[in-house]
Design a protein around this motif. Structure first.
Motif, PDB file in Angstrom:
ATOM      1  N   ALA A  86      -7.915  -6.494 -21.387  1.00 35.00           N
ATOM      2  CA  ALA A  86      -8.112  -6.273 -19.952  1.00 35.00           C
ATOM      3  C   ALA A  86      -6.776  -6.093 -19.233  1.00 35.00           C
ATOM      4  CB  ALA A  86      -8.883  -7.442 -19.353  1.00 35.00           C
ATOM      5  N   PHE A  87      -5.748  -6.813 -19.676  1.00 36.69           N
ATOM      6  CA  PHE A  87      -4.431  -6.674 -19.057  1.00 36.69           C
ATOM      7  C   PHE A  87      -3.854  -5.293 -19.351  1.00 36.69           C
ATOM      8  CE2 PHE A  87       0.197  -7.021 -19.146  1.00 36.69           C
ATOM      9  CZ  PHE A  87       0.451  -7.573 -17.907  1.00 36.69           C
ATOM     10  N   LEU A  88      -3.990  -4.824 -20.598  1.00 34.73           N
ATOM     11  CA  LEU A  88      -3.507  -3.494 -20.947  1.00 34.73           C
ATOM     12  C   LEU A  88      -4.220  -2.418 -20.114  1.00 34.73           C
ATOM     13  CD1 LEU A  88      -3.288  -3.831 -24.825  1.00 34.73           C
ATOM     14  CD2 LEU A  88      -1.440  -4.046 -23.158  1.00 34.73           C
ATOM     15  N   SER A 130      -3.251  -9.716  -8.231  1.00 34.37           N
ATOM     16  CA  SER A 130      -2.510  -9.291  -7.053  1.00 34.37           C
ATOM     17  C   SER A 130      -1.011  -9.516  -7.220  1.00 34.37           C
ATOM     18  CB  SER A 130      -3.026 -10.041  -5.824  1.00 34.37           C
ATOM     19  OG  SER A 130      -2.233  -9.750  -4.686  1.00 34.37           O
ATOM     20  N   LEU A 131      -0.643 -10.691  -7.724  1.00 33.86           N
ATOM     21  CA  LEU A 131       0.774 -11.005  -7.884  1.00 33.86           C
ATOM     22  C   LEU A 131       1.416 -10.131  -8.955  1.00 33.86           C
ATOM     23  CD1 LEU A 131       0.702 -14.903  -7.596  1.00 33.86           C
ATOM     24  CD2 LEU A 131       1.591 -13.269  -5.918  1.00 33.86           C
ATOM     25  N   ILE A 132       0.716  -9.908 -10.061  1.00 34.75           N
ATOM     26  CA  ILE A 132       1.278  -9.065 -11.116  1.00 34.75           C
ATOM     27  C   ILE A 132       1.427  -7.630 -10.627  1.00 34.75           C
ATOM     28  CG2 ILE A 132       0.863  -8.109 -13.413  1.00 34.75           C
ATOM     29  CD1 ILE A 132      -0.491 -10.772 -14.134  1.00 34.75           C
ATOM     30  N   ARG A 133       0.420  -7.150  -9.890  1.00 33.18           N
ATOM     31  CA  ARG A 133       0.506  -5.791  -9.347  1.00 33.18           C
ATOM     32  C   ARG A 133       1.728  -5.661  -8.440  1.00 33.18           C
ATOM     33  NH1 ARG A 133      -0.947  -2.720  -4.909  1.00 33.18           N
ATOM     34  NH2 ARG A 133      -1.770  -0.630  -5.398  1.00 33.18           N
ATOM     35  N   ARG A 134       1.941  -6.642  -7.576  1.00 32.38           N
ATOM     36  CA  ARG A 134       3.082  -6.584  -6.674  1.00 32.38           C
ATOM     37  C   ARG A 134       4.399  -6.695  -7.439  1.00 32.38           C
ATOM     38  NH1 ARG A 134       2.668 -10.015  -1.303  1.00 32.38           N
ATOM     39  NH2 ARG A 134       4.553  -8.764  -1.040  1.00 32.38           N
ATOM     40  N   ALA A 135       4.401  -7.528  -8.463  1.00 33.53           N
ATOM     41  CA  ALA A 135       5.615  -7.659  -9.271  1.00 33.53           C
ATOM     42  C   ALA A 135       5.992  -6.334  -9.926  1.00 33.53           C
ATOM     43  CB  ALA A 135       5.414  -8.731 -10.341  1.00 33.53           C
ATOM     44  N   LEU A 136       4.999  -5.528 -10.247  1.00 31.67           N
ATOM     45  CA  LEU A 136       5.241  -4.266 -10.935  1.00 31.67           C
ATOM     46  C   LEU A 136       5.611  -3.128  -9.990  1.00 31.67           C
ATOM     47  CD1 LEU A 136       2.373  -4.412 -13.571  1.00 31.67           C
ATOM     48  CD2 LEU A 136       4.817  -4.356 -14.082  1.00 31.67           C
ATOM     49  N   ILE A 137       5.070  -3.096  -8.775  1.00 31.26           N
ATOM     50  CA  ILE A 137       5.262  -1.906  -7.948  1.00 31.26           C
ATOM     51  C   ILE A 137       5.920  -2.155  -6.600  1.00 31.26           C
ATOM     52  CG2 ILE A 137       3.278  -0.799  -9.044  1.00 31.26           C
ATOM     53  CD1 ILE A 137       1.687  -1.292  -6.496  1.00 31.26           C
ATOM     54  N   ASP A 138       5.965  -3.380  -6.091  1.00 27.67           N
ATOM     55  CA  ASP A 138       6.565  -3.628  -4.783  1.00 27.67           C
ATOM     56  C   ASP A 138       8.081  -3.487  -4.832  1.00 27.67           C
ATOM     57  OD1 ASP A 138       4.118  -4.118  -3.654  1.00 27.67           O
ATOM     58  OD2 ASP A 138       4.734  -5.998  -2.724  1.00 27.67           O
ATOM     59  N   ASP A 139       8.662  -3.039  -3.721  1.00 32.69           N
ATOM     60  CA  ASP A 139      10.107  -3.095  -3.586  1.00 32.69           C
ATOM     61  C   ASP A 139      10.547  -4.560  -3.616  1.00 32.69           C
ATOM     62  OD1 ASP A 139      10.360  -0.369  -1.223  1.00 32.69           O
ATOM     63  OD2 ASP A 139      10.535  -0.375  -3.403  1.00 32.69           O
ATOM     64  N   GLU A 144       0.813  -1.207   0.000  1.00 35.27           N
ATOM     65  CA  GLU A 144       0.000   0.000   0.000  1.00 35.27           C
ATOM     66  C   GLU A 144       0.851   1.263   0.000  1.00 35.27           C
ATOM     67  OE1 GLU A 144      -0.213  -2.526   2.004  1.00 35.27           O
ATOM     68  OE2 GLU A 144      -2.135  -3.453   1.547  1.00 35.27           O
ATOM     69  N   GLN A 145       2.114   1.157   0.416  1.00 35.50           N
ATOM     70  CA  GLN A 145       2.941   2.344   0.531  1.00 35.50           C
ATOM     71  C   GLN A 145       3.571   2.746  -0.793  1.00 35.50           C
ATOM     72  OE1 GLN A 145       5.786   1.730   3.636  1.00 35.50           O
ATOM     73  NE2 GLN A 145       4.260   1.016   5.095  1.00 35.50           N
ATOM     74  N   HIS A 146       3.450   1.908  -1.812  1.00 34.86           N
ATOM     75  CA  HIS A 146       4.083   2.190  -3.090  1.00 34.86           C
ATOM     76  C   HIS A 146       3.093   2.866  -4.016  1.00 34.86           C
ATOM     77  CE1 HIS A 146       7.753   0.049  -2.160  1.00 34.86           C
ATOM     78  NE2 HIS A 146       6.994  -0.859  -1.575  1.00 34.86           N
ATOM     79  N   SER A 147       3.530   3.938  -4.598  1.00 31.89           N
ATOM     80  CA  SER A 147       2.690   4.674  -5.540  1.00 31.89           C
ATOM     81  C   SER A 147       3.076   4.343  -6.949  1.00 31.89           C
ATOM     82  CB  SER A 147       2.848   6.181  -5.303  1.00 31.89           C
ATOM     83  OG  SER A 147       2.235   6.922  -6.330  1.00 31.89           O
ATOM     84  N   SER A 148       2.106   4.330  -7.852  1.00 32.76           N
ATOM     85  CA  SER A 148       2.410   4.115  -9.265  1.00 32.76           C
ATOM     86  C   SER A 148       2.981   5.363  -9.897  1.00 32.76           C
ATOM     87  CB  SER A 148       1.139   3.692 -10.016  1.00 32.76           C
ATOM     88  OG  SER A 148       0.149   4.689  -9.880  1.00 32.76           O
ATOM     89  N   LEU A 205      -2.869   1.032 -13.319  1.00 33.65           N
ATOM     90  CA  LEU A 205      -1.833   0.954 -12.296  1.00 33.65           C
ATOM     91  C   LEU A 205      -0.827   2.094 -12.445  1.00 33.65           C
ATOM     92  CD1 LEU A 205      -1.198  -0.966  -9.960  1.00 33.65           C
ATOM     93  CD2 LEU A 205       0.283  -2.259 -11.512  1.00 33.65           C
ATOM     94  N   PHE A 206      -0.589   2.510 -13.690  1.00 33.40           N
ATOM     95  CA  PHE A 206       0.347   3.601 -13.978  1.00 33.40           C
ATOM     96  C   PHE A 206      -0.367   4.643 -14.839  1.00 33.40           C
ATOM     97  CE2 PHE A 206       2.898  -0.220 -13.400  1.00 33.40           C
ATOM     98  CZ  PHE A 206       3.883   0.192 -12.528  1.00 33.40           C
ATOM     99  N   PRO A 207      -1.289   5.391 -14.259  1.00 32.77           N
ATOM    100  CA  PRO A 207      -2.120   6.293 -15.060  1.00 32.77           C
ATOM    101  C   PRO A 207      -1.346   7.400 -15.761  1.00 32.77           C
ATOM    102  CG  PRO A 207      -2.449   6.687 -12.713  1.00 32.77           C
ATOM    103  CD  PRO A 207      -1.649   5.438 -12.835  1.00 32.77           C
ATOM    104  N   ALA A 208      -0.213   7.828 -15.200  1.00 37.34           N
ATOM    105  CA  ALA A 208       0.548   8.909 -15.812  1.00 37.34           C
ATOM    106  C   ALA A 208       1.683   8.405 -16.698  1.00 37.34           C
ATOM    107  CB  ALA A 208       1.117   9.819 -14.717  1.00 37.34           C
ATOM    108  N   ALA A 209       1.856   7.111 -16.769  1.00 40.19           N
ATOM    109  CA  ALA A 209       2.984   6.553 -17.535  1.00 40.19           C
ATOM    110  C   ALA A 209       2.670   6.497 -19.020  1.00 40.19           C
ATOM    111  CB  ALA A 209       3.314   5.155 -17.021  1.00 40.19           C
TER     112      ALA A 209
END
Length: 571
Positions: free
Chosen positions: A47-49, A291-300, A4-8, A55-59
């Protein structure tokens, strides 16, 4: 867990939001079924795109259109150049501060090559990273997320259902023949097979980046997250991992996921075993994937420990060659540099290769006497029949097998000199590997009972080959009657010859007797040069370059006359 502490939209040191970019690299023909095809957008589910964009609205989303349909004959290096050009143009137009690369299936190999090439790695043996040639955005790559990755190339294995293995073999055989007849080159999927030159070059180019990081000439490596479905029917864990557990990688197994459904986050793609699940079970699996893909992308990276596989478990998945290192894979490269030489000892056809272990022992013992630390791997590609030998595809697959071993050795001991002893078909593997892969190099080469063509262009190998000792027997009837006769009959398509009975002929003046030594003769037949009286001589040559003397015979080769007589009879 600190998800939760990681921002996109991470902030830079100045307090302004960092500008991120996401590169998506598709796989090969990942739209086989009608129901799947309707949801795909250039190789990724719509749906994945949408999930990535949310997840990265400004990217900035960089999603190159790649010609990777089932009949693709695209050259992988051309696709890598296309992607790099696209990203460089986007960066020039509007620079970004961070880049995340997402690859799926075959696209994971392209993703790794894109990164290494962008950093300034070159496909040249024994070369180092050239940071001056790096793309302006290469240092911005912070993470690579590889879905159903085949980082070591693909191969049909026990993970593939038996029926699919049978169909795939026939389909790939037809596809490759069609590609060569229609376009004069291999299909794309054939070019990313395990051990194929592009795959090996990618692994060794990444090694250049790692060595540069260890030397302080490149900043750092991006963290790599590998996600593989627990029910993936095409990719095994060994395919997805390059040299076992590493500190810069996290390996995550995705439950209830097949090859195609790994990025199905909406439970609307039926693929393989997914169709057997209830609607609720599919929904639960989709939420878990998301959940796993989200964490793979943004978690430390440190925060992925609770979902990533433990290093001990990964080691159980690794191939035997992956565990040759003494200091462990998580150790820095500097701790793996204590090997002076590596000498391959490779057998030929109709041979289980037991003698290779004994020569390897002689080499290591001699190295100990010379205060050198030497490894002498003598892996076997199995019993190689006469049909495998005369079949060019069989020899090609054996060459790919050797290239895979070569890449593993170089990644384990990157600064060690590599030499080679080969007998019969083993000589072909080294010669062909040098020809098709520019990153292969040998300090010393010993050929015994060589089946390589006499006009093999050693001069074209340049500095990648130090010295060659070609041991010619007085009565090698095997080479005389088969590859030697094939060469005399002009059967160039078979790409074999009689260097084991006639020596190498296409030599520059500086090659004969200096770099390439046609040793005439060793008394005996096809296996004379690898019999016990020669073991110490072979070891001395590869360790310190000492040429054999006491076994040389000043007689003419009977096998050369036989080869000529056979061809005269047929012509």
């Amino acid at each position: 867990m600190k998800t939760e502490q990681h921002s996109s939209e991470p902030e830079s040191n100045s307090g302004n939001p960092k500008r991120a970019a996401i590169v998506l690299i598709r796989g090969w023909s990942n739209s086989r079924k009608k129901r799947v095809r309707a949801q795909m957008v250039d190789g990724f589910p719509a749906a994945f795109l949408k999930f990535v964009r949310e997840l990265f609205p400004a990217a900035e989303i960089i999603h190159p259109r790649l010609p990777l349909g089932v009949f693709s004959t695209a050259e992988p290096n051309d696709l890598v150049d296309l992607i790099i050009t696209d990203v460089t143009a986007r960066f020039a137009a509007k620079p970004f501060d961070e880049l995340i690369i997402i690859g799926f299936s075959a696209g994971t190999i392209l993703a790794r090559s894109v990164y290494a090439t962008a950093c300034g790695a070159v496909a040249k043996a024994n070369d180092t990273l050239n940071p001056e040639a790096a793309a302006p955005w290469a240092s911005k790559v912070s993470r690579m997320v590889l879905l159903a990755g085949v980082t070591r190339g693909w191969e049909l294995s026990s993970a593939t259902p038996a029926g699919l293995r049978f169909i795939a073999k026939l389909g790939l055989l037809w596809l490759n023949r069609w590609a060569r007849l229609r376009h004069g080159r291999a299909s794309f999927i054939e070019q990313i097979k395990r051990g194929a030159p592009f795959v090996v070059e990618t692994r060794l180019k990444l090694l250049q980046v790692e060595l540069a990081v260890a030397a302080g000439t490149w900043a750092s490596l991006p963290h790599t997250v590998l996600l593989l479905g627990s029910q993936d029917e095409f990719v095994s864990p060994a395919d997805a991992m390059d040299l076992g557990p590493r500190d810069d990688c996290s390996y995550i197994e995705v439950p209830q996921s097949s090859h195609m459904s790994i990025f199905d986050i909406c439970a609307n793609m039926l693929s393989g075993s997914d169709s057997k699940l209830s609607a609720n079970a599919r929904a639960d699996a989709a939420r878990r994937r998301a959940s796993l893909i989200r964490r793979a992308l943004i978690d430390d990276p440190d925060d992925l420990a609770d979902v990533a596989m433990h290093a001990d478990d990964i080691d159980d998945y690794s191939d035997p060659m992956d565990r040759l290192g003494q200091s462990g894979f998580s150790a820095p490269l500097g701790s793996r540099r204590d090997i002076d030489q590596v000498v391959f000892v490779i057998h030929g056809i109709r041979d289980s290769g037991f003698w290779t272990k004994r020569i390897a022992r002689e080499i290591k013992q001699l190295g100990h006497q010379r205060t050198l630390v030497i490894r002498a791997p003598s892996p076997s590609y199995g019993f190689f029949s006469m049909w495998d030998f005369v079949n060019p595809w069989g020899r090609r697959d054996a060459t790919y097998w050797f290239l895979e071993r070569y890449a593993e050795v170089k990644r384990l001991w990157p600064e060690a000199q590599v030499s080679y002893i080969g007998h019969s078909n083993g000589t072909y593997l080294a010669a062909n590997a040098l020809e098709i892969c520019s990153m292969v190099a040998f300090e010393r080469v010993v050929f015994a009972g060589s089946v390589v063509r006499t006009d093999y262009a050693w001069s074209d190998r340049g500095e990648r080959v130090g010295k060659v000792l070609n041991l010619i027997a007085t009565a090698d009837m095997v080479v005389a009657a088969l590859p030697g006769a094939f060469e005399r009959l002009g059967l160039r398509r078979l790409n074999v010859g009689g260097a084991g009975v006639e020596g190498f002929s296409d030599l520059h003046p500086g090659d004969q007797g200096t770099r390439v030594d046609n040793f005439k003769f060793v008394a005996g037949g096809h296996g004379a040069a690898i019999e016990e009286p020669m073991w110490q001589d072979l070891a001395r040559y590869v360790v310190d370059g000492t040429r054999p003397a006491q076994h040389e015979q000043n007689t003419k080769s009977l096998s050369g006359k036989i080869s000529a007589a056979i061809c005269k009879r047929f012509l």
